[in-house]
Design a protein around this motif. Sequence first.
Motif, PDB file in Angstrom:
ATOM      1  N   GLY A 221       0.818  -1.213   0.000  1.00 41.53           N
ATOM      2  CA  GLY A 221       0.000   0.000   0.000  1.00 41.53           C
ATOM      3  C   GLY A 221       0.846   1.254   0.000  1.00 41.53           C
TER       4      GLY A 221
ATOM      5  N   ALA B 117       2.340   1.608  -3.507  1.00 40.39           N
ATOM      6  CA  ALA B 117       1.323   2.050  -4.471  1.00 40.39           C
ATOM      7  C   ALA B 117       1.007   3.530  -4.276  1.00 40.39           C
ATOM      8  CB  ALA B 117       0.064   1.214  -4.329  1.00 40.39           C
TER       9      ALA B 117
ATOM     10  N   GLY C 124      -2.999  -0.178  -8.896  1.00 39.94           N
ATOM     11  CA  GLY C 124      -2.738  -0.368  -7.479  1.00 39.94           C
ATOM     12  C   GLY C 124      -3.158  -1.750  -7.001  1.00 39.94           C
TER      13      GLY C 124
ATOM     14  N   TRP D  62      -2.558   2.706   1.155  1.00 41.01           N
ATOM     15  CA  TRP D  62      -2.430   3.238  -0.205  1.00 41.01           C
ATOM     16  C   TRP D  62      -2.957   4.668  -0.263  1.00 41.01           C
ATOM     17  CZ3 TRP D  62      -5.796   0.914  -4.698  1.00 41.01           C
ATOM     18  CH2 TRP D  62      -5.452   1.494  -5.918  1.00 41.01           C
TER      19      TRP D  62
END
Length: 113
Positions: free
Chosen positions: A39, A42, A52, A102
């Motif tokens: 996360g 990304a 993602g 993310w």
Amino acid sequence: MSSPSSSADAQAQLIFAPNAAHNTLSLTTIKFLSACFAGAVAGILGLQNFYGFALFLVSTVFTSFSIWTINCGTKPDKFVPGGWKSMINPGTDNAFTFVLVWTLFYGIVHVYD
């Protein structure tokens, strides 16, 4: 002659419960950290939409493959209850963790874009 279910039951009795619980807890921790790291990557890279989630999928497969080959010696049934199916399952908690980290890192890094 034994039936397949009785041989599976006999094999399940050979698993020492405290070791299986420790292995499950370790696997859960590794999956959680992998989801957090994926996360963060990304978000920092600014990935959006399916890119993602593709990174999350690749991260999950890579983590499971690494555990399968390095730690389990290609025999996950001996170490993890549920075998390879439970190893590759990311779980909903880890998917939500991935999305949370993310969006956090995406917001921090790309706030002025």
